[in-house]
Scaffold this motif. Structure first.
Motif, PDB file in Angstrom:
ATOM      1  N   MET A 155      34.675  38.380  58.868  1.00 43.87           N
ATOM      2  CA  MET A 155      34.047  38.367  57.633  1.00 43.87           C
ATOM      3  C   MET A 155      34.158  39.783  56.782  1.00 43.87           C
ATOM      4  SD  MET A 155      32.502  35.353  57.016  1.00 43.87           S
ATOM      5  CE  MET A 155      31.304  35.714  55.952  1.00 43.87           C
ATOM      6  N   MET A 156      34.079  40.725  57.814  1.00 48.14           N
ATOM      7  CA  MET A 156      34.182  42.095  57.137  1.00 48.14           C
ATOM      8  C   MET A 156      35.695  42.304  56.496  1.00 48.14           C
ATOM      9  SD  MET A 156      32.899  45.066  56.888  1.00 48.14           S
ATOM     10  CE  MET A 156      31.275  45.005  57.919  1.00 48.14           C
ATOM     11  N   PHE A 157      36.779  41.675  57.180  1.00 44.56           N
ATOM     12  CA  PHE A 157      38.107  41.838  56.453  1.00 44.56           C
ATOM     13  C   PHE A 157      37.988  41.104  55.262  1.00 44.56           C
ATOM     14  CE2 PHE A 157      39.789  42.909  60.687  1.00 44.56           C
ATOM     15  CZ  PHE A 157      40.038  44.275  60.413  1.00 44.56           C
ATOM     16  N   LEU A 158      37.348  40.015  55.158  1.00 42.69           N
ATOM     17  CA  LEU A 158      37.374  39.179  54.141  1.00 42.69           C
ATOM     18  C   LEU A 158      36.518  39.962  52.891  1.00 42.69           C
ATOM     19  CD1 LEU A 158      36.712  35.608  55.121  1.00 42.69           C
ATOM     20  CD2 LEU A 158      38.875  36.424  54.107  1.00 42.69           C
ATOM     21  N   PHE A 159      35.409  40.580  53.175  1.00 42.72           N
ATOM     22  CA  PHE A 159      34.646  41.387  52.163  1.00 42.72           C
ATOM     23  C   PHE A 159      35.393  42.447  51.795  1.00 42.72           C
ATOM     24  CE2 PHE A 159      31.381  44.756  51.449  1.00 42.72           C
ATOM     25  CZ  PHE A 159      31.058  44.307  50.468  1.00 42.72           C
ATOM     26  N   LEU A 160      36.162  43.007  52.468  1.00 44.52           N
ATOM     27  CA  LEU A 160      37.048  44.236  52.176  1.00 44.52           C
ATOM     28  C   LEU A 160      38.006  43.811  51.199  1.00 44.52           C
ATOM     29  CD1 LEU A 160      37.261  46.278  55.366  1.00 44.52           C
ATOM     30  CD2 LEU A 160      35.758  46.761  53.324  1.00 44.52           C
ATOM     31  N   ILE A 161      38.643  42.636  51.355  1.00 43.28           N
ATOM     32  CA  ILE A 161      39.512  42.079  50.501  1.00 43.28           C
ATOM     33  C   ILE A 161      39.022  42.055  49.119  1.00 43.28           C
ATOM     34  CG2 ILE A 161      41.260  40.330  50.139  1.00 43.28           C
ATOM     35  CD1 ILE A 161      41.620  40.346  53.127  1.00 43.28           C
ATOM     36  N   VAL A 162      38.002  41.230  49.148  1.00 45.62           N
ATOM     37  CA  VAL A 162      37.291  40.649  47.993  1.00 45.62           C
ATOM     38  C   VAL A 162      36.833  41.947  47.256  1.00 45.62           C
ATOM     39  CG1 VAL A 162      35.254  39.666  46.952  1.00 45.62           C
ATOM     40  CG2 VAL A 162      36.409  38.534  48.815  1.00 45.62           C
ATOM     41  N   CYS A 163      36.364  42.884  47.893  1.00 44.02           N
ATOM     42  CA  CYS A 163      36.064  44.257  47.019  1.00 44.02           C
ATOM     43  C   CYS A 163      37.208  44.904  46.552  1.00 44.02           C
ATOM     44  CB  CYS A 163      35.408  45.149  47.879  1.00 44.02           C
ATOM     45  SG  CYS A 163      33.646  44.593  48.638  1.00 44.02           S
ATOM     46  N   GLY A 164      38.389  44.906  47.209  1.00 48.23           N
ATOM     47  CA  GLY A 164      39.573  45.468  46.777  1.00 48.23           C
ATOM     48  C   GLY A 164      40.127  44.813  45.441  1.00 48.23           C
ATOM     49  N   VAL A 165      39.929  43.484  45.550  1.00 45.02           N
ATOM     50  CA  VAL A 165      40.442  42.430  44.407  1.00 45.02           C
ATOM     51  C   VAL A 165      39.609  42.832  43.314  1.00 45.02           C
ATOM     52  CG1 VAL A 165      40.844  40.221  43.643  1.00 45.02           C
ATOM     53  CG2 VAL A 165      41.545  40.668  45.809  1.00 45.02           C
ATOM     54  N   ILE A 166      38.115  42.826  43.358  1.00 44.49           N
ATOM     55  CA  ILE A 166      37.111  43.169  42.264  1.00 44.49           C
ATOM     56  C   ILE A 166      37.440  44.394  41.465  1.00 44.49           C
ATOM     57  CG2 ILE A 166      34.885  43.549  41.979  1.00 44.49           C
ATOM     58  CD1 ILE A 166      34.278  41.276  43.783  1.00 44.49           C
ATOM     59  N   ALA A 167      38.033  45.642  42.509  1.00 46.41           N
ATOM     60  CA  ALA A 167      38.141  46.998  42.170  1.00 46.41           C
ATOM     61  C   ALA A 167      39.118  46.866  41.268  1.00 46.41           C
ATOM     62  CB  ALA A 167      38.279  47.925  43.203  1.00 46.41           C
TER      63      ALA A 167
END
Length: 271
Positions: free
Chosen positions: A219-231
């Protein structure tokens, strides 16, 4: 006199043993008269007392055997045998009285012939301690001997009852101990089962903990990926001309702003 009385082999054997004991008692009291040491006299009295006990037992066996054979013995012979029995009881009581006389002289009260654990009722009275065989009639001697035999029998019966009660208590205690041992065995088996279950539960909890930790990492990795995409999307929108940021696959680039050209040549407008 006794040798002329017809007896069965059993009666003759018991009678012979009684006579042997009487001879041993007579010799023992003769030796006792010659002893000067009180310690040796006390020891000799103990041995003579044991002989008297055996003699009393044999007299009871003689009486019991005589009663068993009474139906097969002629009346005259039966009367002679009863007289012989009374004579033996009288002789035994004479030795008992003689022993009491020696005990009174020595001041030793530790040895008693007919106590046998009977309690206070088996203790001789003061008159019996001083009464000697020569002052007693045949019937008194017989009655005294039979009375003491009855008291001894009663004491033996009480002892048997105590022994039976003790055996019953021991049996019950053994049964209780066996039941408690079986119960403890079942408790131990139950504890082993509980311990095994606790061990399995601990392993299961550890496995669940590892799975939860793995899920959290994912879940942490998915959250980081989503945050990167949003950024990246935000940066693209804010700086659309920034060539350093690659386009996200599947996401169209922002639309180019269109500029309108204004021509001032009227001729061209007319055309």
């Amino acid at each position: 006199m006794a040798s002329s009385i017809p007896m069965s082999p059993q009666l003759e054997q018991i009678h012979g043993e009684i006579r042997d004991h009487f001879r041993a008692l007579a010799n023992g009291f003769q030796r006792l008269d010659k002893m000067k040491d009180s310690t040796r006299q006390s020891k000799q009295l103990e041995e003579l007392t044991e002989k008297m006990r055996d003699c009393k037992r044999l007299v009871k066996d003689f009486d019991r055997e005589l009663k068993d054979e009474e139906a097969t013995i002629p009346p005259e012979v039966n009367k002679q045998l009863n007289d012989e029995k009374q004579s033996m009881i009288k002789e035994l009581n004479s030795y008992v009285a003689l022993r009491k006389t020696y005990m009174s002289t020595l001041g030793n009260k530790k040895i008693e012939l007919f106590d046998m654990g009977a309690g206070p009722s088996a203790e001789p009275t003061a008159d019996e301690n001083v009464q000697v065989a020569s002052a007693m009639s045949n019937q008194e001697l017989v009655d005294t001997g039979m009375k003491r035999m009855d008291e001894t029998d009663q004491a033996i019966e009480r002892s048997k009852q105590v022994v039976e009660q003790t055996m019953e208590v021991g049996t019950q205690t053994a049964a209780n101990l066996k039941g408690q041992t079986d119960q403890m065995g079942r408790v131990v088996n139950h504890l082993d089962t509980i311990q095994f279950s606790i061990k399995k539960a601990s392993q299961l909890v550890k496995e669940i903990g590892r799975q939860v930790a793995t899920d959290k990492c994912i879940m942490m990795f998915l959250f980081l990926i989503v945050c990167g995409v949003i950024a990246i999307i935000v940066v693209k929108i804010v700086h659309p001309n920034n060539k350093d940021i690659r386009d996200i696959p599947g996401l169209a680039p922002p639309a180019q702003s269109r500029k309108l050209l204004y021509l001032r040549n009227p001729e061209y407008m007319r055309r």
